[in-house]
Design a protein around this motif. Structure first.
Motif, short mmCIF file in Angstrom:
data_model
loop_
_atom_site.label_atom_id
_atom_site.label_comp_id
_atom_site.label_asym_id
_atom_site.label_seq_id
_atom_site.Cartn_x
_atom_site.Cartn_y
_atom_site.Cartn_z
N VAL A 1 -34.05 50.61 -13.45
CA VAL A 1 -32.71 51.01 -13.89
C VAL A 1 -31.70 50.01 -13.33
N CYS A 2 -30.85 49.46 -14.20
CA CYS A 2 -29.87 48.48 -13.73
C CYS A 2 -28.71 49.20 -13.04
N CYS B 1 -23.40 48.24 -15.71
CA CYS B 1 -24.25 49.40 -15.99
C CYS B 1 -23.83 50.58 -15.11
N TYR B 2 -23.52 50.25 -13.87
CA TYR B 2 -23.13 51.32 -12.95
C TYR B 2 -21.90 52.05 -13.48
N SER B 3 -20.92 51.24 -13.94
CA SER B 3 -19.68 51.87 -14.38
C SER B 3 -19.88 52.66 -15.67
N LYS B 4 -20.97 52.35 -16.39
CA LYS B 4 -21.25 53.11 -17.60
C LYS B 4 -22.25 54.23 -17.34
N GLY B 5 -22.44 54.57 -16.08
CA GLY B 5 -23.21 55.77 -15.77
C GLY B 5 -24.71 55.58 -15.62
N GLY C 1 -23.53 43.23 -22.03
CA GLY C 1 -22.80 43.61 -23.24
C GLY C 1 -23.27 44.94 -23.78
N ALA C 2 -24.55 45.30 -23.48
CA ALA C 2 -25.10 46.53 -24.03
C ALA C 2 -25.52 47.47 -22.90
N SER C 3 -24.69 47.54 -21.89
CA SER C 3 -25.03 48.39 -20.75
C SER C 3 -24.79 49.86 -21.12
N PRO C 4 -25.41 50.83 -20.46
CA PRO C 4 -26.37 50.63 -19.38
C PRO C 4 -27.75 50.18 -19.88
N ASN C 5 -28.44 49.45 -19.02
CA ASN C 5 -29.75 48.94 -19.37
C ASN C 5 -30.84 49.53 -18.49
N VAL C 6 -31.95 49.87 -19.11
CA VAL C 6 -33.11 50.36 -18.37
C VAL C 6 -34.33 49.62 -18.93
N SER D 1 -31.43 49.06 -24.26
CA SER D 1 -29.99 48.82 -24.09
C SER D 1 -29.22 50.05 -24.53
N ASP D 2 -27.96 50.08 -24.18
CA ASP D 2 -27.14 51.27 -24.45
C ASP D 2 -27.94 52.53 -24.11
N ALA D 3 -28.58 52.49 -22.98
CA ALA D 3 -29.57 53.51 -22.65
C ALA D 3 -28.93 54.87 -22.39
N THR D 4 -29.70 55.89 -22.77
CA THR D 4 -29.38 57.26 -22.38
C THR D 4 -30.66 57.80 -21.77
N PHE D 5 -30.57 58.91 -21.07
CA PHE D 5 -31.79 59.46 -20.49
C PHE D 5 -32.79 59.80 -21.59
N GLU D 6 -32.28 60.30 -22.72
CA GLU D 6 -33.16 60.71 -23.82
C GLU D 6 -33.96 59.50 -24.33
N LYS D 7 -33.27 58.37 -24.51
CA LYS D 7 -33.96 57.15 -24.97
C LYS D 7 -35.05 56.75 -23.99
#
Lengths: 649, 159
Positions: A576-577, A582-586, A619-624, A632-638
């Motif tokens: 997890v980045c 990424c941090y600021s985007k949760g 550019g596509a944060s958050p990244n996992v 990219s544009d990660a959510t927990f569900e993804k």
């Protein structure tokens, strides 16, 4: 305001910042080693003592008031200052003859002025960091802990890569965990170098490489940046000289340069290209505000701290790199030689340009970057009196420039030049400039086609940071940023002293030099137009030569942060980045949920969870990253979906 | 072994990410990890918007903070005047013989770390050492070896 200085009535300006500045402006320079007018007041060196009503106190922290009575030079003050100097010298590396600041060191100057011929105290050497990992060389054995570099880096530039570490006698200016500067967030602007009173921070010296090239079989080609010609006279004991660039060209030919080009030519080209790029973006309302990209320190600053703005940077190369690519890719063909047989030397007012030339995208185009200071060394050691050198024009075809291109050397120059191209091509009906802050100019522009927009001209990365953090005016469509105060004339590669008053003087000289140029805008530059028409007809080549790309840059070296480690090789790895974007985007919330999931599903020992500081995809944060797959544009569900896929396997 | 990383975020939250709470945050981090790891410094820097160099500056200023891992049993051996006179040097030798580390070092299994300190303020008990928060006084090299052996055994039976 009237005050009494050494018994005499003196008229000083109202609202002076402190007594030290007030006195300086009436011709009394109080000795000091830690005061900078651009940063907060520190009051640590104790050299700037004055006597006020029988009390001895520091003048940098003293606000003048009507009728104040002070003494600036008494036997007691003289003795204290001598004592301070001796104490500093007792733990100072006094290898003056081999020091880069020999002759321009403030401590050396004071030691001489105060007649210090012997130090009463025992000499104690400190364990000291030496770091030559970047264009900025650190040698803490010469550091006097004035903290000027720290305050400039943090307060003026908003970077904060160095700080006092340790305590007492063992204090040192350090990076976090003593990481070599080359591997930190340092943008190499060199403002710490410009403001260091001693030789603790100096610029890398690559003059030997020039001599090696001159000795080789290679064709040595030079190019001179605008700001060099407004400052080098300071090193050579010369007065303001509007033909300085042409004298430099003549000099370089005498020591073996085959050709000498003018970086201002490339500045014309860059502004021309950038104006078109900007007009396109403005029409399509995309990637605005456009950021200028001529300043390599600013570019690195965006890549590291504001990766979400990377697309806003103009993709046009800086003049140095544009001319570098032209010489290696086009000029070499004209000469019928292999590009590797040309050795291209760029003379720059800048430390960050050394870094820029070594960036992966530009490698091999510019072979050597020498600062104004290094060029002065070449001239001085040759024994040539530059004043007596007859001026000679720059070589064609990259030797002429317009007023606009030459003005790149001072803050506002790039923006002004871009607007001048817009004026030629579309027509500017209104242009109003006003200063909104020191270092921040707002320009309101209306074009003939009815579009109007606002532009900002900024110097100082700290100012740029403030603007980026609070940018809410949608009309601001283009922003020029120069990392150094007053622009390139104040670059980290310029001669010492390199303070605001000297920089203003250089800006004035450059303005005069600009004023006598015959061509007004890049559009009038015949050789530039010809380059477009003949050599850059092919779109692909044009793009390759004039444009570049940027990428998010890690602020710290890649480290993995163990959260739920699994020693086994056979495992699913979730990374997890936790970098800024990424941090600021949760990204932390995702991390928490992943850890909960692993624990709840009893997968500990099978799923490893680590944190990382940058996946360089801001550019596509958050990244996992799950195993090798980047989400990219990660959510927990993804992440969960990907995880479940892997678990089944 | 799970590193209590989530604790860092909890600590930060508790202190509302406020810059003026940096020292307290670092103290709590140190309690959690027994030292202040480099990656945690970078993480705090990102989360609080402070350059890592600044946090490093604070962490190196106060001798309370350690940037090197401490052992599970952090031994402080006193070498103040009284302890020195009463034989702290032979104690350090005994420690080195028993667990193989000198002052400033940590055993590879991270069980023990040894630091030499100025004065622990227990001169009447000289020579003295403190392990975590427990004070051991009137020591001899033999006693020291015995104490360390017991701690090792205790740790073995924990696992």
């Amino acid at each position: 305001m009237k005050i009494f200085v050494n018994g005499k009535e003196v008229e000083i300006n109202e609202n002076e910042r402190n007594l030290l500045e007030a006195l300086k402006n009436v011709g009394i320079e109080i000795p000091n080693l830690c005061y900078l007018s651009e940063t907060s007041i520190y009051g640590a060196c104790r050299m700037c003592l004055v006597e006020l009503d029988g009390q001895i106190t520091t003048s940098c922290t003293l606000k003048p008031y009507e009728g104040m009575r002070i003494k600036t030079s008494t036997p007691e003050i003289y003795e204290i200052r001598r004592g301070i100097l001796e104490l500093i010298l007792a733990s100072h590396n006094r290898d003056c003859t081999t020091c880069d600041r020999n002759g321009s060191c403030k401590l050396q100057r004071y030691a001489e002025e105060f007649g210090i011929r012997r130090v009463r105290f025992q000499n104690i050497e400190k364990p000291a960091v030496k770091d030559d990992s970047s264009p900025i060389i650190r040698d803490n054995s010469k550091c006097i802990l004035c903290g000027d570099c720290i305050r400039v880096c943090e307060e003026v530039q908003g970077v904060g890569v160095i700080e006092f570490a340790g305590r007492g006698f063992n204090s040192q200016v350090a990076t976090a965990f003593d990481t070599p500067l080359g591997k930190t967030e340092c943008v190499f602007c060199g403002q710490c170098v410009a403001n260091c009173p001693t030789g603790a921070l100096t610029m890398k010296n690559d003059v030997d490489e020039l001599y090696r090239a001159l000795e080789s079989e290679k064709i040595v080609v030079g190019m001179i940046a605008p700001a060099v010609r407004a400052a080098i006279q300071e090193e050579l004991g010369m007065n303001e000289d509007l033909a300085l660039a042409e004298r430099l060209a003549a000099f370089l030919r005498t020591i073996g340069f085959s050709k000498v080009f003018d970086v201002s030519f490339a500045a014309d080209l860059v502004a021309y290209e950038e104006a078109h790029e900007f007009y396109e973006r403005l029409k399509n309302n995309e990637r605005l505000p456009q950021f200028t990209s001529c300043c390599p320190a600013w570019v690195k600053f965006v890549e590291q701290f504001y990766p979400e703005y990377i697309d806003n940077l103009s993709t046009v190369k800086s003049p140095q790199q544009a001319l570098g690519a032209i010489v290696k890719k086009i000029y070499s063909r004209k000469l019928g030689v292999n590009p590797d047989d040309i050795f291209l030397v760029s003379f720059m007012p800048c430390t960050a340009k050394k870094f820029e030339s070594e960036r992966e995208e530009h490698k091999g185009d510019v072979d050597l970057v020498l600062t104004t200071k290094e060029l002065a060394q070449v001239i001085k050691s040759s024994g040539v009196n530059l004043k007596k050198m007859t001026p000679e024009p720059f070589d064609r075809p990259y030797g002429i420039s317009s007023q606009g291109g030459l003005a790149f050397g001072k803050a506002g120059g790039v923006l002004g030049c871009v607007v001048s191209v817009l004026d030629e091509e579309i027509g500017v009906v209104k242009e109003e400039v006003r200063e909104i802050n020191k270092g921040v100019n707002l320009v309101e522009i209306e074009l003939k086609d009815g579009t109007s927009f606002k532009a900002l001209g900024i110097f100082g990365l700290g100012n740029a940071k403030d603007i980026l953090e609070n940018i809410d005016d949608k009309d601001i469509s283009i922003i020029e940023v120069m990392a150094c105060n007053f622009g390139c004339v104040g670059g980290g590669g310029q001669p010492y002293p390199n303070d605001s008053s000297v920089r203003k003087q250089r800006a004035k000289i450059l303005k005069d030099t600009v004023g006598i140029k015959t061509l007004l805008t890049p559009v009038e530059n015949y050789y530039m137009i010809k380059l477009y028409q003949e050599d850059l007809k092919d779109e692909k080549l044009k793009h390759e030569v004039l444009h570049t790309n940027y990428k998010p840059r890690r602020r710290v070296e890649e480290t993995e942060f163990e959260i739920l480690p699994v020693p086994d090789e056979d495992k699913i790895k979730v990374k997890v980045c936790l970098g800024t974007s990424c941090y600021s985007k949760g990204s932390y919330n995702i991390l928490e949920k992943v850890v909960d999931y692993v624990k709840k599903e009893d997968m500990e020992g099978k799923i490893e969870v680590v944190g990382t500081f940058c996946t360089e995809n801001c550019g596509a944060s958050p990244n996992v990253v799950v195993n090798d797959k980047l989400i990219s544009d990660a959510t927990f569900e993804k992440v969960l979906k990907e995880l479940e896929k892997n678990v089944k396997r | 072994m799970e590193r209590s990383f989530q604790k860092v975020e909890e600590i930060l939250k508790k202190h509302q990410y406020r810059k003026e709470n940096l020292i307290r945050i670092l103290l709590e981090v140190q309690k959690e990890y027994r030292y202040i790891p480099e990656d945690v410094v970078n993480y705090i820097g990102v989360a609080m918007g402070i350059p890592p160099a600044k946090i490093y500056g604070v962490a190196t200023f106060y001798s309370q903070f350690s940037l090197k891992p401490k052992g599970k049993y952090a031994i402080q051996i006193c070498d103040g005047t009284a302890c020195h006179m009463e034989g702290s040097v032979p104690l350090m030798k005994a420690i080195e013989e028993e667990i193989g580390i000198k002052p400033g070092e940590v055993t590879t299994d991270l069980l023990f770390s040894l630091d030499q300190v100025g004065c622990l303020g227990a001169c009447a008990l000289a020579p003295v050492m403190v392990i975590n928060e427990e004070v051991y006084g009137n020591l001899t090299p033999e006693k020291v070896k015995e104490i360390l052996k017991q701690l090792k055994e205790r740790d073995d039976s924990d696992v």
